[in-house]
Design a protein around this motif. Sequence first.
Motif, PDB file in Angstrom:
ATOM      1  N   SER A 139       0.650  -1.278   0.065  1.00  0.00           N
ATOM      2  CA  SER A 139      -0.102   0.041   0.103  1.00  0.00           C
ATOM      3  C   SER A 139       0.893   1.247  -0.154  1.00  0.00           C
ATOM      4  O   SER A 139       1.901   1.439   0.749  1.00  0.00           O
ATOM      5  CB  SER A 139      -0.983  -0.052   1.236  1.00  0.00           C
ATOM      6  N   ASN A 140       0.576   2.105  -0.733  1.00  0.00           N
ATOM      7  CA  ASN A 140       1.000   3.493  -0.900  1.00  0.00           C
ATOM      8  C   ASN A 140       2.598   3.694  -1.105  1.00  0.00           C
ATOM      9  O   ASN A 140       3.396   4.381  -0.532  1.00  0.00           O
ATOM     10  CB  ASN A 140       0.693   4.151   0.222  1.00  0.00           C
ATOM     11  N   ILE A 141       3.209   2.641  -2.123  1.00  0.00           N
ATOM     12  CA  ILE A 141       4.418   2.444  -2.306  1.00  0.00           C
ATOM     13  C   ILE A 141       4.861   3.337  -3.851  1.00  0.00           C
ATOM     14  O   ILE A 141       3.644   3.274  -4.460  1.00  0.00           O
ATOM     15  CB  ILE A 141       5.084   1.343  -2.233  1.00  0.00           C
ATOM     16  N   LEU A 142       5.772   3.503  -4.076  1.00  0.00           N
ATOM     17  CA  LEU A 142       5.926   4.124  -5.420  1.00  0.00           C
ATOM     18  C   LEU A 142       5.998   3.184  -6.607  1.00  0.00           C
ATOM     19  O   LEU A 142       6.460   2.063  -6.406  1.00  0.00           O
ATOM     20  CB  LEU A 142       7.257   4.700  -5.668  1.00  0.00           C
ATOM     21  N   ALA A 143       4.891   3.284  -7.392  1.00  0.00           N
ATOM     22  CA  ALA A 143       4.722   2.679  -8.787  1.00  0.00           C
ATOM     23  C   ALA A 143       5.729   3.105  -9.753  1.00  0.00           C
ATOM     24  O   ALA A 143       5.199   3.586 -10.840  1.00  0.00           O
ATOM     25  CB  ALA A 143       3.395   2.554  -9.111  1.00  0.00           C
ATOM     26  N   ASP A 144       7.061   2.513  -9.659  1.00  0.00           N
ATOM     27  CA  ASP A 144       7.904   3.131 -10.786  1.00  0.00           C
ATOM     28  C   ASP A 144       7.990   2.040 -11.702  1.00  0.00           C
ATOM     29  O   ASP A 144       7.157   1.257 -11.845  1.00  0.00           O
ATOM     30  CB  ASP A 144       9.222   3.201  -9.977  1.00  0.00           C
ATOM     31  N   GLU A 145       9.080   2.111 -12.659  1.00  0.00           N
ATOM     32  CA  GLU A 145       8.993   1.179 -13.997  1.00  0.00           C
ATOM     33  C   GLU A 145       8.943  -0.181 -13.555  1.00  0.00           C
ATOM     34  O   GLU A 145       8.518  -1.100 -13.925  1.00  0.00           O
ATOM     35  CB  GLU A 145      10.024   1.782 -14.750  1.00  0.00           C
ATOM     36  N   ARG A 146       9.955  -0.456 -12.606  1.00  0.00           N
ATOM     37  CA  ARG A 146      10.298  -1.747 -12.060  1.00  0.00           C
ATOM     38  C   ARG A 146       8.726  -2.352 -11.610  1.00  0.00           C
ATOM     39  O   ARG A 146       8.506  -3.580 -11.944  1.00  0.00           O
ATOM     40  CB  ARG A 146      11.502  -1.696 -10.889  1.00  0.00           C
ATOM     41  N   PHE A 147       8.200  -1.535 -10.781  1.00  0.00           N
ATOM     42  CA  PHE A 147       6.912  -1.889 -10.147  1.00  0.00           C
ATOM     43  C   PHE A 147       5.883  -2.268 -11.367  1.00  0.00           C
ATOM     44  O   PHE A 147       4.991  -3.359 -11.178  1.00  0.00           O
ATOM     45  CB  PHE A 147       6.288  -1.016  -9.309  1.00  0.00           C
ATOM     46  N   GLN A 148       5.912  -1.651 -12.219  1.00  0.00           N
ATOM     47  CA  GLN A 148       4.967  -1.596 -13.408  1.00  0.00           C
ATOM     48  C   GLN A 148       5.268  -2.854 -14.232  1.00  0.00           C
ATOM     49  O   GLN A 148       4.288  -3.643 -14.565  1.00  0.00           O
ATOM     50  CB  GLN A 148       4.926  -0.459 -14.362  1.00  0.00           C
ATOM     51  N   GLN A 149       6.538  -3.136 -14.558  1.00  0.00           N
ATOM     52  CA  GLN A 149       6.675  -4.279 -14.931  1.00  0.00           C
ATOM     53  C   GLN A 149       6.644  -5.495 -14.381  1.00  0.00           C
ATOM     54  O   GLN A 149       5.842  -6.561 -14.934  1.00  0.00           O
ATOM     55  CB  GLN A 149       8.372  -4.401 -15.134  1.00  0.00           C
ATOM     56  N   ASN A 150       6.983  -5.575 -13.006  1.00  0.00           N
ATOM     57  CA  ASN A 150       6.282  -6.750 -12.100  1.00  0.00           C
ATOM     58  C   ASN A 150       4.750  -6.987 -12.175  1.00  0.00           C
ATOM     59  O   ASN A 150       4.287  -7.943 -12.214  1.00  0.00           O
ATOM     60  CB  ASN A 150       6.859  -6.507 -10.821  1.00  0.00           C
ATOM     61  N   ARG A 151       4.007  -5.623 -12.204  1.00  0.00           N
ATOM     62  CA  ARG A 151       2.586  -5.988 -12.390  1.00  0.00           C
ATOM     63  C   ARG A 151       2.212  -6.593 -13.683  1.00  0.00           C
ATOM     64  O   ARG A 151       1.395  -7.416 -13.497  1.00  0.00           O
ATOM     65  CB  ARG A 151       1.966  -4.476 -12.347  1.00  0.00           C
TER      66      ARG A 151
END
Length: 224
Positions: A139-151
Amino acid sequence: MSKKNLKRLIILGVICALYAASAIGYSLTFNDGRLIYPMDFGSYQFHIKDVPMMLALILVILYVIYLAALLVISGLVVKRNSRKTGRTRKINPKFGYLGFLGFMGFLGFWTYLVYGMIFPFVFFVFFGFFGFFYEGKMSNILADERFQQNRREAELKALRVGYSLTFLLVLLVGMTGSHVSSGVVALLLTCGISLICGLVQFLNEYLLYRYDQMDSTDWEDEDE
């Protein structure tokens, strides 16, 4: 979901539960357990004493519909806000307890045997709400490019699992459909598709959490 909506949801749930318990007690005490014990609805005749149990059933159905609608609307609003801030939405991991609503789907075996009704099996979809537990941990963490790729990877893998299970379900129904009644086919499809939808929703959040934790561990190892 705001605290106001959550408080209202809890209050309405308690009211529905208390009324349903009262209606069941009334039916068992003054109405010979009608609409509780198995009965032949082919020869059913309406009695005025059946009204409390009918109202209880209607209230429970309306409450479940209200719960589902509120969760969907709240989710859309929060996702829209998260896109603006560039961070994941704020959600309490305790919302994962809503996944226990999925056990209401087992009521379908009783309603199918007694009334021939398969609708309660749809509640198996709510097993997917267990995924809120893992989403709350992110919750409420930075949705950076790495996070978007994991998603994207988590969504793709969850969908692949769902597609494979759906294929097996269709194959099973196709092989047995000619040997069973249409009611059994509808039961298998309703149960199977509901469970698959719930599994895909849960896997989506679980895998995203695992990928995020693996990347975080890799970063910590590099720093050391």
